[in-house]
Structures are given as structure tokens and as C-alpha cells.
Design an enzyme around this catalytic site. Structure first.
Site, short mmCIF file in Angstrom:
data_model
loop_
_atom_site.label_atom_id
_atom_site.label_comp_id
_atom_site.label_asym_id
_atom_site.label_seq_id
_atom_site.Cartn_x
_atom_site.Cartn_y
_atom_site.Cartn_z
N LYS A 1 41.84 -7.70 -78.43
CA LYS A 1 41.44 -8.71 -79.43
C LYS A 1 40.06 -9.26 -79.11
O LYS A 1 39.18 -9.31 -79.96
CB LYS A 1 42.47 -9.85 -79.43
CG LYS A 1 42.00 -11.07 -80.19
CD LYS A 1 43.01 -12.20 -80.14
CE LYS A 1 42.88 -13.11 -78.96
NZ LYS A 1 41.78 -14.10 -79.02
N ASN A 2 39.86 -9.69 -77.86
CA ASN A 2 38.61 -10.36 -77.53
C ASN A 2 37.41 -9.42 -77.62
O ASN A 2 36.31 -9.85 -77.93
CB ASN A 2 38.69 -11.01 -76.14
CG ASN A 2 39.55 -12.27 -76.17
OD1 ASN A 2 39.95 -12.74 -77.24
ND2 ASN A 2 39.83 -12.81 -75.00
N ARG B 1 48.09 -14.53 -83.56
CA ARG B 1 46.64 -14.41 -83.32
C ARG B 1 46.35 -13.33 -82.28
O ARG B 1 45.26 -12.75 -82.30
CB ARG B 1 46.08 -15.74 -82.82
CG ARG B 1 46.10 -16.84 -83.87
CD ARG B 1 45.34 -18.06 -83.37
NE ARG B 1 44.08 -17.65 -82.79
CZ ARG B 1 43.46 -18.27 -81.80
NH1 ARG B 1 43.96 -19.34 -81.28
NH2 ARG B 1 42.31 -17.82 -81.34
N CYS C 1 41.63 -22.50 -79.96
CA CYS C 1 42.71 -23.06 -79.14
C CYS C 1 42.30 -24.42 -78.59
O CYS C 1 41.15 -24.61 -78.18
CB CYS C 1 42.99 -22.14 -77.95
SG CYS C 1 43.92 -20.67 -78.36
N ASP D 1 43.37 -16.35 -69.03
CA ASP D 1 44.25 -15.98 -70.14
C ASP D 1 45.61 -15.43 -69.66
O ASP D 1 46.46 -15.09 -70.50
CB ASP D 1 43.57 -14.94 -71.05
CG ASP D 1 42.52 -15.56 -71.95
OD1 ASP D 1 42.40 -16.79 -71.97
OD2 ASP D 1 41.80 -14.81 -72.63
N ARG E 1 35.19 -26.90 -74.76
CA ARG E 1 34.56 -25.65 -75.17
C ARG E 1 33.25 -25.86 -75.95
O ARG E 1 33.16 -25.52 -77.13
CB ARG E 1 35.54 -24.80 -75.97
CG ARG E 1 36.81 -24.53 -75.20
CD ARG E 1 37.75 -23.63 -75.93
NE ARG E 1 37.52 -22.24 -75.60
CZ ARG E 1 38.30 -21.24 -76.04
NH1 ARG E 1 39.31 -21.48 -76.82
NH2 ARG E 1 38.04 -20.01 -75.70
C1 UD1 Z 1 36.48 -16.01 -74.00
C2 UD1 Z 1 37.79 -15.46 -74.50
C3 UD1 Z 1 38.95 -16.33 -74.04
C4 UD1 Z 1 38.91 -16.52 -72.53
C5 UD1 Z 1 37.54 -17.01 -72.08
C6 UD1 Z 1 37.39 -17.07 -70.58
C7 UD1 Z 1 37.12 -14.40 -76.58
C8 UD1 Z 1 37.23 -14.37 -78.05
N1 UD1 Z 1 37.75 -15.41 -75.95
O1 UD1 Z 1 36.32 -17.30 -74.61
O2 UD1 Z 1 40.17 -15.71 -74.43
O3 UD1 Z 1 39.88 -17.48 -72.16
O4 UD1 Z 1 36.51 -16.11 -72.58
O5 UD1 Z 1 37.65 -15.81 -70.02
O6 UD1 Z 1 36.54 -13.52 -75.97
N2 UD1 Z 1 31.24 -23.17 -71.76
C9 UD1 Z 1 30.23 -24.13 -71.75
N3 UD1 Z 1 29.18 -23.96 -72.62
C10 UD1 Z 1 29.09 -22.91 -73.46
C11 UD1 Z 1 30.11 -21.95 -73.46
C12 UD1 Z 1 31.19 -22.10 -72.59
O7 UD1 Z 1 30.28 -25.09 -71.00
O8 UD1 Z 1 28.11 -22.82 -74.21
C13 UD1 Z 1 32.40 -23.34 -70.86
C14 UD1 Z 1 33.70 -23.53 -71.64
O9 UD1 Z 1 33.89 -24.85 -72.02
C15 UD1 Z 1 34.73 -23.07 -70.64
C16 UD1 Z 1 34.01 -21.95 -69.88
O10 UD1 Z 1 32.61 -22.15 -70.15
O11 UD1 Z 1 35.05 -24.09 -69.75
C17 UD1 Z 1 34.42 -20.56 -70.28
O12 UD1 Z 1 34.12 -20.36 -71.63
P1 UD1 Z 1 33.67 -18.95 -72.22
O13 UD1 Z 1 33.55 -17.95 -71.15
O14 UD1 Z 1 32.50 -19.19 -73.12
O15 UD1 Z 1 34.91 -18.60 -73.12
P2 UD1 Z 1 34.91 -18.02 -74.58
O16 UD1 Z 1 33.83 -17.01 -74.74
O17 UD1 Z 1 35.01 -19.12 -75.56
#
Ligand code: UD1
Length: 421
Positions: free
Chosen positions: A22-23, A400, A118, A308, A123
Site C-alpha cells: 500500500k505505502n 484502508r 490516521c 507499523d 504529523r
Molecule cells: C509513512 C507511512 C506510514 C509509516 C511512516 C513511518 C506511507 C503512506 N505511510 O508515513 O505507514 O508509519 O512512514 O514509517 O508511506 N515528520 C515531521 N515533519 C515532516 C514529516 C514527518 O516532523 O515534514 C515526522 C512525523 O510527525 C513522524 C515522523 O516524522 O513523527 C515519521 O513520519 P514520516 O516518515 O513522514 O511518515 P509518513 O511518510 O507520513
């Protein structure tokens, strides 16, 4: 709203086919916005998040065609006809933010509602935005929408992510493929989904190296072309179903599974009580004799233990012969499954980002509530091993991320059904 009812106490034996990730798909689909030629993805999972991304891409001007019951998806975007990723779609799924980089790179303009997704933490999107700013974009936040402009196109930049965010790495990698000059992303995410995206982008004509390491180098090209790409196996679905025979007893073959996608997780699962073997078609997981053993876990970015899979592992460790400490370092609010497991008789003490799970010999079926995608499936896993019936409400979370969950588990002997509430 549907509910899933699991009758516990039936060992699992058989095989489960693991779907495409999915991701990975949720970043590969927006990559189609980078070219006016069709991008065909195979091994696409049939999930509501994929339908949401389809809806978003169609709202931007893409034509999306599905074949083979949704497992093959072709996305053609001759022109991006709308600049705006609308709140009504984006609020359903945080990964909608992955259209930002491609839209900006292709059209020099993008308007994105701040995403939902979620409820597992704040985030923010600061890394996505500051990376795009380093590449020449100008950002403005108005009415809950990010207005991003790069009227003269994006340019290459050296950018260090303050945290190796998966989504930010993907957005910046995609944007950089069409930027002028060289982009170097430092402290980039190393997840297998990043490597899968880079593989697809290279097939589309992009010049990318270093994916899978913390420094990714992208040299911009004038245009990308169409391609066909097979989506990598879903390591989170894989890990979830690897836990199933360990918690319920039995032996299950995971078709398409590969250990190297989940090395840190496999080590912990073995310590807890699994025998994991490579087979010609994937992996076989068998529960060892005796009680589950306690294991301490700390979630980390890849190649560490994936956040995850933390909820699912907590369900398993609820049965351990002793105490396990689970430390969540990626998301600040990711123990919402703990109160639901408590309702089944688990003993879990949550203090901030740490949960101490004191194993018990029995969980009892109960009515429980799904709160997010991975939390929901942890309750299904707990239900497989609990005495009596467990009813999991709000199943739309599961839709999802888990295709045909009831069919896949039933085929291995689980007594599980889905009903309208
Ligand atoms: C992706 C995955 C999700 C997984 C996560 C971590 C998808 C669609 N989702 O989510 O299933 O749980 O990676 O492996 O691929 N952060 C910031 N600033 C930013 C972006 C992120 O501070 O601009 C922080 C977030 O709040 C969080 C951490 O970084 O604490 C990890 O987030 P991130 O790696 O970005 O996760 P996603 O890409 O949203």
C-alpha cells in the site's frame, strides 16, 4: 459500518498471498503526474486508500484505468487540469500530500489541503515544505491550504532532512527528477518503499542513485516517459500475517514474503516464539512449543523495527511469559490499541512513549473498537487467540490497508466473519 467477529482458539495452517505494498503504491501513483505518458503499475493491492488516491488523481486531470480486478492500474495524465488537491479528498488520507512534489515539478504550481490520515500524532509537513523551498518553491498557508509556486521551475539543491521522513523523501525525490541541476538529499529515508519508488522513476527515465542509503542524488532531466512497474511486496501486511500463526498457533506460508524486507522484525518474532524458514514461494512461520517469550522493542526508521508493526507485536506480547517494554519513537500517540487490549484482559501500562506489557495466559473476547489501521489489525490478531468471540467495530480502518483479510485468514482455518453493524 461493518464489524468483524473473530472466534478465538483455532490454530492457523495454510498459505496467505501477500499483496503489493500500500505505502509504495501511494507514492508510485502520484509519480504518474510527472509524465504525460501512461504509467502502469502491477501487483496493486485492492484497498480503499488506493481508491482514494485514484479519486485524487482523477480530480487533478489523470485518467485511471483498472484491469485484473484492480491489480493492474494505468494512470495517464496528458495534462494536469487542476492545481488543487481538495480538502474533501485529502482529509481522508495523509498520503495525499504526495501529489505536492510531482505537481510542482510538472506545473510549477500546487495547492494542497493540509492532510488528515490516521490520528497517531501531529504529523507535520515541515520537512516536505522546507525541502521544496530549498528547490526554489515559494510556500504560503491560506485557509488550511498550502499554496506552492515555482513559476520558473524547481532547481536542484543540497538538502538535509532533520528527520528521515518517508513521505518527505518521496516528495522531494519526485520533485527533483524534473528540477534543473543536481539535488542531494541527506539523512534521507531508507525504507524499501523509497527504493521501489526510485526503481520506478528510473524506469521512467529519471537519474537517481543512492536510494536505500541516507544520501540520495537526483540529477534532473527535461522529461520523464511512461513505464510499467511491479509494486514491491507489502512488508507490513507480511509482518502482520507472520504474527498470526505465532499468536494463534500453527504454521503458515507467506507467499511472496522476503525476510530482508523485515530483518529487525523477524529477529524479534523469533525471540518471541517463531520459527521462520525460507521457502521457494516465500516464508514459512511456525509457532514454537511453549509460551510466547517477552521481548523488548523500540520502533525505529528502517532498517529498525517498523512502527507499523508495533501494535500487532503488542497483541502477541500480551500473551508472553513475562514483561516486555515497547518504546514508540516515530509517532507520539501510537498506543491507542492498548486500552482496547486492556478490555480483553491484557495488562499494559502506558507512560508517554513507552508501554510495559505484562503477559497473561489468557485474553477474553470482547467488543472492541478499531482506532487506526494498524491498531485495528492488532485487535483481530488478539481475537484469534482470545477465548470466545471478539467483535471489532469500525472496520473501515482495516479496509484502508488489508485486502480480503477475512478471506485470507479463513483460508488458514480462522473462524472469522464480517457483518454489517
Ligand atoms: C509513512 C507511512 C506510514 C509509516 C511512516 C513511518 C506511507 C503512506 N505511510 O508515513 O505507514 O508509519 O512512514 O514509517 O508511506 N515528520 C515531521 N515533519 C515532516 C514529516 C514527518 O516532523 O515534514 C515526522 C512525523 O510527525 C513522524 C515522523 O516524522 O513523527 C515519521 O513520519 P514520516 O516518515 O513522514 O511518515 P509518513 O511518510 O507520513
Amino acid at each position: 459500518m461493518d464489524k468483524i467477529i473473530v472466534e478465538g482458539g483455532h490454530p492457523l495452517n495454510g498459505s496467505i498471498e501477500i499483496a503489493g505494498a500500500k505505502n509504495a503504491c501511494l507514492t508510485l501513483m502520484p509519480a504518474a503526474l510527472l509524465t504525460d505518458e501512461p504509467l502502469t503499475l502491477t501487483n496493486v493491492p485492492r484497498l480503499s486508500d488506493i481508491a482514494t488516491m485514484t479519486q485524487l488523481l482523477e480530480s487533478l486531470g489523470s485518467e485511471v484505468a483498472s484491469l485484473k480486478d484492480g491489480q493492474v492500474v494505468t494512470i495517464a495524465t496528458e495534462n494536469i487540469t487542476s492545481d488543487t488537491a481538495d480538502y474533501e479528498i485529502v482529509r481522508k488520507m495523509r498520503a495525499s500530500n504526495l501529489v505536492l512534489g510531482p505537481m510542482l515539478a510538472r506545473n510549477g504550481k500546487a495547492i494542497l489541503s493540509l492532510p488528515g490520515g490516521c490520528a497517531i500524532g501531529a504529523r507535520p509537513m515541515d520537512i516536505h515544505l522546507s525541502g521544496l523551498e530549498a528547490m526554489g518553491a515559494v510556500m504560503d498557508l491560506r485557509d488550511g491550504y498550502i499554496h506552492a509556486d515555482a513559476p520558473n521551475g524547481l532547481h536542484g539543491a543540497e538538502f538535509e532532512l532533520h528527520f528521515p521522513s518517508v513521505g518527505a523523501t518521496e516528495n522531494l525525490m519526485m520533485a527533483a527528477t524534473l528540477a534543473s541541476g543536481v539535488t542531494v538529499l541527506k539523512n534521507a529515508a531508507k525504507e524499501p518503499e523509497i527504493v521501489d519508488l526510485a526503481t520506478c522513476l528510473r524506469a521512467m527515465g529519471a537519474d537517481i542513485s543512492g536510494d536505500g542509503t541516507e544520501i540520495i542524488t537526483i540529477t534532473g532531466v527535461a522529461r520523464l516517459h511512461g513505464a510499467t512497474h511491479r509494486v514491491v511486496c507489502d512488508r507490513i501486511e507480511l509482518g502482520t500475517y507472520m504474527i498470526a500463526p505465532v499468536i494463534a498457533g500453527g504454521s503458515v506460508e507467506l507467499l511472496g514474503g522476503r525476510r530482508e524486507l523485515l530483518e529487525a522484525f523477524c529477529e524479534k518474532l523469533e525471540q518471541a516464539g517463531a520459527v521462520i524458514e525460507d521457502t521457494d514461494a516465500g516464508l514459512r512461520v511456525t509457532r514454537r512449543e511453549g509460551r510466547i517469550q517477552p521481548v523488548d522493542i523500540k520502533t525505529e526508521v528502517h532498517p529498525g523495527f517498523p512502527t507499523d508493526l508495533q501494535a500487532q507485536m503488542m497483541a502477541l506480547l500480551a500473551f508472553a511469559d513475562g514483561s516486555s517494554v515497547l518504546e514508540e519513537t516515530i509517532f507520539e500517540n501510537r498506543f491507542m490499541h492498548a486500552p482496547e487490549l486492556l478490555r480483553m484482559g491484557a495488562q499494559i501500562d502506558v507512560q508517554g512513549g513507552t508501554a510495559t506489557v505484562s503477559g497473561v495466559t489468557e485474553l477474553k473476547g470482547a467488543r472492541v473498537m478499531a482506532t487506526d489501521l494498524r491498531a485495528s489489525v492488532s485487535l483481530i490478531l488478539a481475537g484469534l487467540a482470545a477465548s470466545g468471540e471478539t467483535t471489532v467495530a469500525r472496520v473501515y480502518h482495516l479496509d484502508r490497508g488489508y485486502e480480503q483479510l477475512v478471506r485470507k485468514l479463513s483460508a488458514c482455518g480462522a473462524v472469522i466473519r464480517r457483518e454489517a453493524d
